[in-house]
Each structure stands twice: as structure tokens, then as C-alpha cells.
Design an enzyme around this catalytic site. Structure first.
Site, PDB file in Angstrom:
ATOM      1  N   HIS A 221      44.313  -6.618  -9.986  1.00  8.65           N
ATOM      2  CA  HIS A 221      43.812  -7.476 -11.154  1.00  8.65           C
ATOM      3  C   HIS A 221      44.142  -8.977 -10.906  1.00  8.65           C
ATOM      4  O   HIS A 221      44.957  -9.028  -9.713  1.00  8.65           O
ATOM      5  CB  HIS A 221      44.791  -6.955 -12.509  1.00  8.65           C
ATOM      6  CG  HIS A 221      46.425  -7.307 -12.422  1.00  8.65           C
ATOM      7  ND1 HIS A 221      46.877  -6.209 -11.793  1.00  8.65           N
ATOM      8  CD2 HIS A 221      46.892  -8.176 -12.480  1.00  8.65           C
ATOM      9  CE1 HIS A 221      48.422  -6.501 -11.956  1.00  8.65           C
ATOM     10  NE2 HIS A 221      48.193  -7.916 -12.447  1.00  8.65           N
TER      11      HIS A 221
ATOM     12  N   GLU B 280      44.738  -9.792 -16.471  1.00 12.02           N
ATOM     13  CA  GLU B 280      45.977 -10.065 -17.142  1.00 12.02           C
ATOM     14  C   GLU B 280      46.160 -11.318 -17.725  1.00 12.02           C
ATOM     15  O   GLU B 280      45.668 -12.420 -16.932  1.00 12.02           O
ATOM     16  CB  GLU B 280      47.342  -9.717 -16.363  1.00 12.02           C
ATOM     17  CG  GLU B 280      48.589  -9.553 -16.748  1.00 12.02           C
ATOM     18  CD  GLU B 280      49.552  -9.450 -15.760  1.00 12.02           C
ATOM     19  OE1 GLU B 280      49.390  -9.408 -14.480  1.00 12.02           O
ATOM     20  OE2 GLU B 280      50.723  -9.281 -16.206  1.00 12.02           O
TER      21      GLU B 280
HETATM   22 CO    CO Z   1      50.260  -8.816 -12.957  1.00 12.48          CO
END
Ligand code: CO
Length: 134
Positions: A79, A130
């Protein structure tokens, strides 16, 4: 809304081997391993000055990165994390834009002690995103 790149997270099957690559081969500064039992990972931070790379190794049963490593046995980018000024405003905006916030939709405390949200990869160019409170 979107601020700086906080980190890129790379899932690895063997944290010590990943640390060796970043420390020895690439000559980077790498932190000591930090177990995050609430998140099912052990993490190290590679300090790049303007941002970080985090290496994540599964910790315990049912780690959220276990499935990813089954599909990517040698590891891979898991991510990317962007900073936002106000995580609750960011959450409302994502929902009003039709983006899916993962889990119960409420911010949780992330690896840096700040509230974070995860957004569905299918809504963001195939990348798990995120958001972290700056
Ligand atoms: Co992270």
C-alpha cells in the site's frame, strides 16, 4: 485534501532478508523491528529523508498481509500512505465521493500512533491507499 507521501509499504516474507537488502545492498538507514500485534505485522522503517519505506512481515495468525504474500511469494508493494490534515473530514469526503473505506469505516491508530483509514484498491487505480492524519 491530499498531503505528502508518508510511506510506501512493502510486504516481505522474511523481514531479516528485507532489512539486509535495504541496509547492505542499498545502503539505507533501517530502524529496529517493531511488532504491531494489533495490526498483525512486524514493521521496520527505512528512512529516506523525504519519506519512508516500511517493510512488513506477517505477525501471528490471520495477518492482513498473509493473503497478499500467498499471491506474491517474494513480496511486493502492499500500500501507499498519504497524509491528510483532518482524517474525519477525509473520511466524509471519501464516502461522499463514493469511495469505499475498509473495515468498519472508522479511523484506527496506525503504526505511527496516528489515526489512519484504508481505502479500497478498486476505487484507487488498483492500489490499496492508507490515509494518515498529518
Ligand atoms: Co502503512
Amino acid at each position: 485534501m491530499l498531503g505528502r507521501l508518508n510511506h510506501v509499504a512493502i510486504a516481505v516474507p522474511d523481514l531479516a532478508a528485507g532489512v539486509a537488502v535495504y541496509e547492505n545492498t542499498l545502503g539505507a538507514k533501517v530502524s529496529a523491528p517493531q511488532p504491531e500485534p494489533d495490526h498483525g505485522v512486524t514493521v521496520v522503517f527505512v528512512d529516506l529523508g523525504n519519506t519512508k519505506v516500511e517493510l512488513l512481515e506477517p505477525l501471528g495468525e490471520g495477518s492482513p498481509i498473509a493473503g497478499f504474500l500467498e499471491k506474491n511469494p517474494s513480496g511486493g508493494i502492499h500500500h501507499i500512505c498519504y497524509e491528510v490534515d483532518d482524517i474525519l473530514k477525509a473520511k466524509d469526503r471519501m464516502i461522499s465521493e463514493g469511495a469505499r473505506v475498509l473495515g468498519d469505516g472508522e479511523p484506527k491508530i496506525g503504526a505511527h500512533g496516528k489515526p489512519v483509514l484504508f481505502l479500497h484498491p478498486k476505487d484507487f487505480c488498483g492500489t490499496l491507499v492508507e490515509l494518515e492524519q498529518a
